[in-house]
Write a protein that holds these residues in place. Sequence first.
Motif, PDB file in Angstrom:
ATOM      1  N   ARG A  49       0.855  -1.182   0.000  1.00  0.00           N
ATOM      2  CA  ARG A  49       0.000   0.000   0.000  1.00  0.00           C
ATOM      3  C   ARG A  49       0.894   1.236   0.000  1.00  0.00           C
ATOM      4  NH1 ARG A  49      -3.777  -0.420   4.491  1.00  0.00           N
ATOM      5  NH2 ARG A  49      -4.719  -1.834   3.011  1.00  0.00           N
ATOM      6  N   GLU A  97       0.813   5.148   0.344  1.00  0.00           N
ATOM      7  CA  GLU A  97      -0.035   6.251   0.786  1.00  0.00           C
ATOM      8  C   GLU A  97       0.672   7.570   0.544  1.00  0.00           C
ATOM      9  OE1 GLU A  97      -1.012   5.613   4.871  1.00  0.00           O
ATOM     10  OE2 GLU A  97      -2.037   3.713   4.455  1.00  0.00           O
ATOM     11  N   GLU A 156      -4.156   6.984  -2.280  1.00  0.00           N
ATOM     12  CA  GLU A 156      -3.625   5.701  -1.835  1.00  0.00           C
ATOM     13  C   GLU A 156      -3.722   4.729  -3.006  1.00  0.00           C
ATOM     14  OE1 GLU A 156      -5.603   2.342   0.736  1.00  0.00           O
ATOM     15  OE2 GLU A 156      -4.892   3.969   2.030  1.00  0.00           O
ATOM     16  N   LYS A 157      -2.683   3.914  -3.172  1.00  0.00           N
ATOM     17  CA  LYS A 157      -2.672   2.927  -4.248  1.00  0.00           C
ATOM     18  C   LYS A 157      -2.193   1.605  -3.665  1.00  0.00           C
ATOM     19  CE  LYS A 157      -1.622   4.125  -8.534  1.00  0.00           C
ATOM     20  NZ  LYS A 157      -0.905   4.403  -9.783  1.00  0.00           N
ATOM     21  N   VAL A 158      -2.858   0.511  -4.042  1.00  0.00           N
ATOM     22  CA  VAL A 158      -2.491  -0.818  -3.564  1.00  0.00           C
ATOM     23  C   VAL A 158      -1.956  -1.612  -4.750  1.00  0.00           C
ATOM     24  CG1 VAL A 158      -3.299  -2.955  -2.505  1.00  0.00           C
ATOM     25  CG2 VAL A 158      -4.200  -0.760  -1.720  1.00  0.00           C
TER      26      VAL A 158
END
Length: 107
Positions: free
Chosen positions: A42, A44, A49-51
């Motif tokens: 993850r 942040e 936020e990008k997973v």
Amino acid sequence: MKKALWLPFLLALVLAQTPLEKLKAALDRLRGPAHEGVYLIRVERPGSEKVYRLKVYTDGERAHLRVLEPKAEAGLTYLSLGQDLYLYDPRLGRTLRLPPSGRGSAS
């Protein structure tokens, strides 16, 4: 008393190894075992936020990472061979070598 019975067995096992086998065992302990797995990372940032979901293969010296998600970046593949790092971008259909100078530390 039982420990004394194991001592000759362990001594024979240690002495049976060649110096090369001993060196390999020591290096394997330092590098860690070969493994593969799927990892979620993850990232942040303020306001976003990008997973990422990554498939990883490593043998302690080399590593191969493939981005599985997000869909926009799926297929990006990284290969680490010692100090050399390569990136395969399926959109370009090419492999790029990423020079050490371009991998500055994030501070």
